[in-house]
Enzyme design. Sequence first.
Site, PDB file in Angstrom:
ATOM      1  N   THR A 185       5.853  10.930  12.964  1.00  0.00           N
ATOM      2  CA  THR A 185       5.710  10.071  11.786  1.00  0.00           C
ATOM      3  C   THR A 185       6.814   9.026  11.877  1.00  0.00           C
ATOM      4  O   THR A 185       7.831   9.256  12.538  1.00  0.00           O
ATOM      5  CB  THR A 185       5.908  10.865  10.482  1.00  0.00           C
ATOM      6  N   GLU A 331      -0.312  13.418  10.376  1.00  0.00           N
ATOM      7  CA  GLU A 331      -0.431  14.875  10.313  1.00  0.00           C
ATOM      8  C   GLU A 331      -1.877  15.348  10.279  1.00  0.00           C
ATOM      9  O   GLU A 331      -2.148  16.539  10.324  1.00  0.00           O
ATOM     10  CB  GLU A 331       0.307  15.416   9.076  1.00  0.00           C
ATOM     11  N   LYS A 441       6.962   4.487 -12.328  1.00  0.00           N
ATOM     12  CA  LYS A 441       7.007   5.322 -13.533  1.00  0.00           C
ATOM     13  C   LYS A 441       7.471   4.479 -14.702  1.00  0.00           C
ATOM     14  O   LYS A 441       8.621   4.085 -14.766  1.00  0.00           O
ATOM     15  CB  LYS A 441       7.937   6.512 -13.310  1.00  0.00           C
ATOM     16  N   TRP A 446       2.394   6.770 -15.249  1.00  0.00           N
ATOM     17  CA  TRP A 446       2.397   6.255 -13.887  1.00  0.00           C
ATOM     18  C   TRP A 446       1.518   5.017 -13.764  1.00  0.00           C
ATOM     19  O   TRP A 446       0.415   4.972 -14.307  1.00  0.00           O
ATOM     20  CB  TRP A 446       1.870   7.310 -12.915  1.00  0.00           C
TER      21      TRP A 446
HETATM   22  P1  ADP Z   1       3.313   6.077   8.669  1.00  0.00           P
HETATM   23  O1  ADP Z   1       2.891   5.107   7.575  1.00  0.00           O
HETATM   24  O2  ADP Z   1       4.599   6.713   8.402  1.00  0.00           O
HETATM   25  O3  ADP Z   1       3.097   5.562  10.006  1.00  0.00           O
HETATM   26  P2  ADP Z   1       0.862   7.421   8.704  1.00  0.00           P
HETATM   27  O4  ADP Z   1       0.294   6.444   9.625  1.00  0.00           O
HETATM   28  O5  ADP Z   1       0.666   8.846   8.960  1.00  0.00           O
HETATM   29  O6  ADP Z   1       2.344   7.290   8.552  1.00  0.00           O
HETATM   30  O7  ADP Z   1       0.392   7.014   7.257  1.00  0.00           O
HETATM   31  C1  ADP Z   1      -0.246   7.863   6.383  1.00  0.00           C
HETATM   32  C2  ADP Z   1      -0.221   7.335   4.999  1.00  0.00           C
HETATM   33  O8  ADP Z   1      -0.862   6.055   4.914  1.00  0.00           O
HETATM   34  C3  ADP Z   1      -0.994   8.180   4.018  1.00  0.00           C
HETATM   35  O9  ADP Z   1      -0.234   9.274   3.600  1.00  0.00           O
HETATM   36  C4  ADP Z   1      -1.253   7.196   2.891  1.00  0.00           C
HETATM   37  O10 ADP Z   1      -0.137   7.048   2.042  1.00  0.00           O
HETATM   38  C5  ADP Z   1      -1.446   5.898   3.623  1.00  0.00           C
HETATM   39  N1  ADP Z   1      -2.875   5.619   3.732  1.00  0.00           N
HETATM   40  C6  ADP Z   1      -3.677   5.868   4.783  1.00  0.00           C
HETATM   41  N2  ADP Z   1      -4.930   5.455   4.529  1.00  0.00           N
HETATM   42  C7  ADP Z   1      -4.931   4.937   3.276  1.00  0.00           C
HETATM   43  C8  ADP Z   1      -5.922   4.353   2.422  1.00  0.00           C
HETATM   44  N3  ADP Z   1      -7.174   4.171   2.805  1.00  0.00           N
HETATM   45  N4  ADP Z   1      -5.532   3.956   1.194  1.00  0.00           N
HETATM   46  C9  ADP Z   1      -4.264   4.101   0.771  1.00  0.00           C
HETATM   47  N5  ADP Z   1      -3.289   4.626   1.533  1.00  0.00           N
HETATM   48  C10 ADP Z   1      -3.616   5.050   2.756  1.00  0.00           C
END
Ligand code: ADP
Length: 547
Positions: A185, A331, A441, A446
């Site tokens: 990540t 993940e 918040k 929220w």
């Molecule tokens: P990083 O952003 O750290 O590279 P990831 O690629 O694993 O990590 O990102 C996952 C996160 O991206 C999700 O937990 C969520 O917050 C966000 N995300 C992914 N797809 C969507 C979506 N369609 N709408 C909103 N948020 C999203």
Amino acid sequence: MQGLMMDVPLLLTAIMNHADQNHPNQEIVSVTADNPLHRYTFTDCFSRARKLANVFNTLGAGADARIGTFAWNDYRHMELYFSISCSGRICHTINPRLFAEQLIYIINHAEDEFIFVDPMFVELLEEIAADCPQIKGYIVLTDAANMPESSLPNVMCYETLLAAESDAFEWPELEENTAAGLCYTSGTTGNPKGALYSHRSTVLHTYGQALPDTMGISALDCVLPIVPMFHVGAWGFPFAGAMVGTKFVMPGASLSDPKMLVDLINDEGVTISAGVPTVWLPVLKYVKETGRNLKPLRKTAIGGSACPLSMMEEFRDLYGVQVVHAWGMTETNPLGAANNHKPATATLTGEALERHLQSAGRAVPGVQLKIVDDDGEELPWDGVAFGALKVRGPWVCATYFNLDQPSEAHAEPGWFDTGDVATIDAEGFIRITDRTKDVIKSGGEWISSIDLENVAMGHSAVAEAAVIGIHHPKWQERPLLVVVKVDGAAVEARELIDYFDGKVAKWWIPDDVAFVDEIPHTATGKISKLALRGMFAEYVLPETSAR
Ligand code: ADP
């Protein structure tokens, strides 16, 4: 009583062998540093993957070595994907856009033995090589004629190594839970954490991804993954495309070159693509400005962050392209949900349809979802109640790689807490409200920054928008809208604030607007709320604010 069916392990090797036997002549077209348009077939790819497996043995890579890749989307990276995993080793894709300290941490934590690197990242590795002493060698992904000068220790040329090997190699019959891939990540808080995919998890993800109501890809498709292969396996497209036998178009380092992407889409007949919203903004701008089109493209997956409604509508109404709004994360290998219609939604129109399109979809079969309140109690699927989104399934990370202590995200046995806040409606469609840490918040309630960004993106003068919470003496936090204007557009803060009237609850409307030249992005091309909050740490909202 046990079933009496064959216990054939679920291996990426089976996907590769199936592709090799059934789609030998399918094409992989790549843009690389040493060739503007390289073409070859699946047969060529897998033959070279076998040579590569012999290279790993010659180099003395351990049986379960982590092998790092530092590379764009192209055919050599494809060879690495299959060869590393199918030889029993672990393909550790590394995001070159991370900071040096993060790269050093990741490479050392994974205990990578070798790194395969595109020529343009050689300098980057030279800067950190001294801090990664366990690396036994660096292999530059090019031919002898294009080998760069380098101070990297034990540096080798990819094509020279391949040329010395035979393409005879017997892939081992691995146990299906053998690790196949590793992706960290990006670690916006704390150190990056590694998700260690297995053959089984990736094979099952591949089947789930190809389904009609997920990505729905077939042998007649041509796939252009704009999402980088260095992050979460380019959302699984290399495996799903190989399994069903699609043509591949790999854009190399041109992921953010709109002209090149539009050329590739038109010249190569790309029917399916995939990328985060920020890569599509310049493409849509370019197509509009030049009057070109996206004719062959029939759909694109957009996810990784919320896809603005205006972008989905532009794709649909101007270019006839279906956006499959998808949700997932490192993940979850990564696909968790995808938005395709079902009978209950197919006839929606007007505002109901607009609202529906903003959903990140419903669970890909195999993935279970639930939302819970602060006490861990499950919330109803009514489209209103929102809470922490948790997932489980065969391609959800059970625990992080080599972590000293179990992560909080895995506190509830059998479930993974995604760190997202969401609603789920009665038809199973999820709507991501925010990341837990980005939610605003205000007065104990929220506010969804994603919903506000979506509205702002609908204004014709807004090129990009982000909303963050700013400290407020009375309400705790209030939303600030940060905007990059469309080139040459003249718009005042007041007009943008008024634009929210009637579109969201009155008390959600941002208190102020800040105009910036650029919004910071993360290493995966998403809006970096962390960096934005840093930029506006000292920001004071106007006195008159507070609804
Ligand atoms: P990083 O952003 O750290 O590279 P990831 O690629 O694993 O990590 O990102 C996952 C996160 O991206 C999700 O937990 C969520 O917050 C966000 N995300 C992914 N797809 C969507 C979506 N369609 N709408 C909103 N948020 C999203």
